[in-house]
Scaffold this active site. Structure first.
Site, short mmCIF file in Angstrom:
data_model
loop_
_atom_site.label_atom_id
_atom_site.label_comp_id
_atom_site.label_asym_id
_atom_site.label_seq_id
_atom_site.Cartn_x
_atom_site.Cartn_y
_atom_site.Cartn_z
CG HIS A 61 19.61 24.40 53.19
ND1 HIS A 61 20.74 24.62 54.06
CD2 HIS A 61 19.76 23.30 52.98
CE1 HIS A 61 21.63 23.46 53.81
NE2 HIS A 61 20.97 22.73 53.34
CG HIS A 63 18.36 19.96 53.53
ND1 HIS A 63 19.20 20.01 52.35
CD2 HIS A 63 17.15 19.65 53.02
CE1 HIS A 63 18.43 19.75 51.24
NE2 HIS A 63 17.38 19.75 51.81
CG ASP A 65 22.74 18.52 56.76
OD1 ASP A 65 21.57 19.11 56.39
OD2 ASP A 65 23.59 18.73 56.19
CG HIS A 258 28.13 20.38 53.97
ND1 HIS A 258 27.83 19.06 53.34
CD2 HIS A 258 26.90 20.68 54.54
CE1 HIS A 258 26.71 18.99 53.36
NE2 HIS A 258 26.07 19.71 54.26
#
Ligand SMILES: [Zn+2]
Ligand SMILES: [Zn+2]
Length: 292
Positions: A61, A63, A65, A258
């Site tokens: 995705h 994002h 990070d 994560h």
């Protein structure tokens, strides 16, 4: 030997011990990355993964990070004179985002994907499915092809020869002299290896379905149960929830990543998960799992 290498097991922000999300898979000479967080190229050097050999990058995705490392990696490869193709798979809108920052060199091919099988090679495939996060986010399933081992003696005694071996693998059965011979009559099928990668998500039924019977389930566990309200707010999972997904999907092994940088030690994550699913562990940067 094939291997899975955890390059970055942190989330949101790096810590001294955890880099940003990225997991490398080296399968039969195909080096691929699942996510490519900031600093991934340096993590590859550190753990002796030849970054020049990377063939595929799958971004879950958009994002930061999870994809910030793509820019630096492309730049280094360009400086090194790379010519072999590098395919980068991104969710919709990803190409525009990358192109806004870096001029894409010729060797890079970018592909935007949705749900479904996004890559099929002779001996493995990659399938994506939607996770439950606060932006469009995908999980990835790597599946290597089943291996078929013929019992040559038996096959020959039933009259099998030449092209029949290919045909029976394709159709599951074949007719010889009016008699049906099933693949299971003459061969043993060894199930291929299945690795599922599920970053940034609330636990979901879809994950259970797609990750069914994974040999290795990589699932995020950003929080502990004591902070479940935050996991819900930010659309992440707790260690317990990751373990429930492992259990429900009948996976063999759970590796969590994560972890939010707020937690100083992974011990409580393992403790919490193991109560639900015994074969649970927290992945650390540099962890390597080998498989045949
Ligand atoms: Zn993330
Ligand atoms: Zn995210």
């Amino acid at each position: 030997m094939n291997s899975l290498i955890f390059l970055g097991t942190g989330g949101s922000a790096p810590t001294k011990n955890r880099g940003m999300p990225s997991v490398a898979l080296n399968y039969n000479g195909n080096l691929m990355l699942f996510d490519c967080g900031e600093g991934t190229q340096r993590q590859m050097m550190r753990y002796k993964i030849h970054y020049g050999k990377v063939k595929y990058i799958f971004i879950s995705h958009l994002h930061l990070d999870h994809f910030l490392g793509v820019f630096g990696l492309i730049q280094t490869l360009k400086l090194g004179g790379r010519t072999e193709p590098l395919e980068i798979f991104l969710p919709r809108g990803g190409i525009k985002l990358i192109e806004a920052i870096v001029k894409i060199p010729e060797f890079v091919k970018m592909v935007e994907f949705g749900e479904g099988e996004i890559l099929k090679q002779n001996n493995f495939s990659i399938t994506t499915f939607l996770l439950d996060h606060n932006i469009e986010t995908y999980g990835f399933v790597f599946q290597s092809k089943n291996k078929i081992k013929f019992n040559e003696k038996k096959a020959k005694s039933l009259g099998m020869k030449g092209k029949m071996f290919t045909e029976i693998q394709k159709n599951g059965k074949i007719i010889i002299n009016g008699k049906v011979v099933k693949l299971s009559d003459v061969a043993e099928t060894k199930r291929g290896f299945k690795i599922s990668y599920c970053p940034d998500t609330r636990p979901s039924k879809k994950t259970v379905k797609y990750c069914k019977e994974s040999d290795i389930l990589i699932h995020e566990a950003a929080f502990l149960e004591e902070d479940k309200d935050q996991a819900q707010d930010r659309k992440h999972s707790t260690a317990k929830e990751a373990a429930q997904i492992a259990k429900q999907s009948k996976s063999k092994q759970l590796m969590m990543l994560h972890l939010s940088p707020r937690y100083k030690s992974p011990e409580n994550f393992e403790k919490e998960a193991k109560k639900v699913f015994k074969n649970s562990s927290v992945a650390e940067d540099g962890y390597i799992v080998k498989f045949a």
